[in-house]
Write an enzyme that holds these catalytic residues in place. Structure first.
Site, PDB file in Angstrom:
ATOM      1  N   LYS A  35     -11.450 -20.530 -46.990  1.00  0.00           N
ATOM      2  CA  LYS A  35     -10.278 -20.512 -47.871  1.00  0.00           C
ATOM      3  C   LYS A  35      -9.253 -19.489 -47.365  1.00  0.00           C
ATOM      4  CE  LYS A  35     -12.626 -17.195 -50.860  1.00  0.00           C
ATOM      5  NZ  LYS A  35     -13.645 -17.070 -51.906  1.00  0.00           N
ATOM      6  N   ARG A 131     -16.239 -15.681 -64.816  1.00  0.00           N
ATOM      7  CA  ARG A 131     -14.963 -16.144 -64.290  1.00  0.00           C
ATOM      8  C   ARG A 131     -14.988 -17.663 -64.459  1.00  0.00           C
ATOM      9  NH1 ARG A 131     -13.449 -14.575 -58.158  1.00  0.00           N
ATOM     10  NH2 ARG A 131     -14.906 -16.286 -57.859  1.00  0.00           N
ATOM     11  N   TYR A 256      10.745   6.826 -43.937  1.00  0.00           N
ATOM     12  CA  TYR A 256      11.237   6.845 -45.317  1.00  0.00           C
ATOM     13  C   TYR A 256      10.678   8.023 -46.090  1.00  0.00           C
ATOM     14  CZ  TYR A 256      13.120   2.129 -44.834  1.00  0.00           C
ATOM     15  OH  TYR A 256      13.831   1.040 -44.450  1.00  0.00           O
ATOM     16  N   MET A 304       8.518  -1.758 -43.622  1.00  0.00           N
ATOM     17  CA  MET A 304       8.316  -3.198 -43.692  1.00  0.00           C
ATOM     18  C   MET A 304       7.927  -3.783 -42.330  1.00  0.00           C
ATOM     19  SD  MET A 304      10.918  -6.175 -45.001  1.00  0.00           S
ATOM     20  CE  MET A 304      11.036  -5.588 -46.679  1.00  0.00           C
TER      21      MET A 304
HETATM   22  C1  LIG Z   1     -14.950 -16.670 -51.435  1.00  0.00           C
HETATM   23  C2  LIG Z   1     -16.206 -17.230 -51.946  1.00  0.00           C
HETATM   24  C3  LIG Z   1     -17.402 -17.113 -51.208  1.00  0.00           C
HETATM   25  C4  LIG Z   1     -17.524 -16.272 -49.961  1.00  0.00           C
HETATM   26  O1  LIG Z   1     -17.616 -14.918 -50.321  1.00  0.00           O
HETATM   27  P1  LIG Z   1     -17.803 -13.761 -49.238  1.00  0.00           P
HETATM   28  O2  LIG Z   1     -17.982 -12.528 -50.038  1.00  0.00           O
HETATM   29  O3  LIG Z   1     -16.537 -13.747 -48.442  1.00  0.00           O
HETATM   30  O4  LIG Z   1     -18.973 -14.141 -48.418  1.00  0.00           O
HETATM   31  C5  LIG Z   1     -18.512 -17.780 -51.678  1.00  0.00           C
HETATM   32  N1  LIG Z   1     -18.464 -18.498 -52.832  1.00  0.00           N
HETATM   33  C6  LIG Z   1     -17.336 -18.596 -53.572  1.00  0.00           C
HETATM   34  C7  LIG Z   1     -17.362 -19.387 -54.828  1.00  0.00           C
HETATM   35  C8  LIG Z   1     -16.184 -17.969 -53.165  1.00  0.00           C
HETATM   36  O5  LIG Z   1     -15.075 -18.054 -53.912  1.00  0.00           O
END
Ligand SMILES: *Cc1c(COP(=O)(O)O)cnc(C)c1O
Length: 357
Positions: A35, A131, A256, A304
């Site tokens: 992802k 969640r 800055y 930046m």
């Molecule tokens: C992102 C995610 C993972 C992977 O988690 P890591 O800590 O990066 O290994 C696994 N399962 C779900 C549902 C996730 O959202």
């Protein structure tokens, strides 16, 4: 010279890290989590490198999956957040994507949809993260009704997520695992619970499918150690080159707010990378940067598009000399710690202005 700021992606390291997953979970199937553009590494690059060695990929949402399909990835792809709108369902079916179902609303849309092909479903149970997912006692009726549903490819699988596995001392993981395994056994379902922390630190969370994310990119999921300590190799090297080298006099302020003042007349270097590229704005003065392979401290605020470094230890430094912000010899975890964040965030914040090599 074009702006020299680049992210070099080591695909051999990716594959070596996948071998570490296999070594930890030799009998499990592997759903590689790519992802957020492969945690900032380029989803297609990562998918191409790992394709032959994984059983499925996981992404956040439909757009990310379509990007992979358009790039020629034919592996199973799981949408970890499922669908947001029932319009997505025919597209999901056409592209043979797999969905997580985690709310009653999704369930109702799914059973009502008219699909040209059945879809693989992962039923999400909330075992304590609070969640996504159904409460454990809500799962059975949903499962039974999906089992009868023509639009579902059997078998339905069970999925949950660990909330505290990055802390080896926290017993939440044991509690979540107990609830999850009991449910998987009761319904006799294939199941997936372990993220990277589960894979590396909690063997009895492995179940049937493991879901490595951060460890594939060479980063430790644990709070108190770097990836190298658990046999992982960093995949991303964020690199640039000095764009200016100059002498500043004692007392002159740098950048800055002039938050850092030269304690003596000294050489400083300017590097063309800033928070707009993904380098953390909250990295404090003193954060290590490699110039010509040797550590020098960041000085002053991160801008930046640029940062400034102290070159007192490198009197011969010149424009064009190589700079590394993180990579094999400087762990991204170290930079993340100093900037009060986690490596996950730094990796996925590297933006498209930074060319991926
Ligand atoms: C992102 C995610 C993972 C992977 O988690 P890591 O800590 O990066 O290994 C696994 N399962 C779900 C549902 C996730 O959202």
């Amino acid at each position: 010279m074009t702006r020299p700021t680049r992210a070099f992606i080591d695909t051999a390291a990716l594959r070596a890290n996948l071998q570490q997953v296999r070594a930890c979970a030799p009998t499990q199937r592997v759903m590689a989590v790519i992802k957020a553009n492969g945690y900032g590494h380029g989803a297609l690059k990562v998918a191409n490198a790992l394709e032959a060695g994984v059983d499925a990929f996981a992404v956040c949402c439909l757009d990310e999956a379509l990007h992979l399909r358009e790039g020629g990835i034919d592996q199973p792809i799981v949408l970890l957040e499922g669908f947001f709108n029932s319009d997505e369902l025919p597209v999901i079916a056409t592209h043979e994507l797999q969905v997580v179902i985690h709310t009653l609303t999704q369930f109702e849309h799914f059973v009502k949809a008219k699909l040209n092909k059945p879809v693989n479903v992962w039923l999400k149970v909330d075992t304590g993260m609070h969640r996504l997912g159904f409460a454990p006692n809500e799962i059975e009726p949903i499962y039974k009704s999906l089992k009868q549903c023509q639009q579902v490819t059997q078998p339905i699988r069970l999925i949950s997520h660990l909330a505290c596995a990055d802390d080896r001392q926290d017993d939440t993981t044991e509690q979540q695992t107990r609830v999850f395994m009991a449910l998987a056994r009761h319904l006799n379902l294939e199941a997936s619970l372990a993220n990277s922390a589960g894979i590396l630190g909690w063997p009895h969370t492995h179940a049937d499918w493991v879901r490595p994310g951060i460890m594939l990119y060479g980063v430790s999921p644990f709070l108190d150690e770097v990836g190298k300590a658990v046999g992982l190799q960093p995949v991303m090297q964020l690199q640039s080159a000095l764009m200016s080298v100059k002498r500043c006099r004692q007392g002159e302020g740098i950048g800055y707010g002039a938050t850092w003042r030269c304690p003596q007349t000294m050489l400083i270097g300017i590097v063309p990378i800033g928070y707009a590229d993904g380098y953390p704005r909250h990295a404090p003065s003193g954060t290590p940067v490699l110039v010509n392979g040797r550590r020098v401290p960041l000085i002053g605020r991160v801008s930046m598009d640029m940062i400034t470094v102290d070159l007192r230890s490198q009197p011969n430094a010149r424009i064009g000399d190589p700079v590394v912000l993180w990579g094999k010899n400087l762990s991204v975890e170290v930079i993340a710690n100093l900037a009060n964040t986690i490596a996950y965030e730094l990796l996925c914040h590297v933006i498209s202005r930074v060319k991926m090599l």
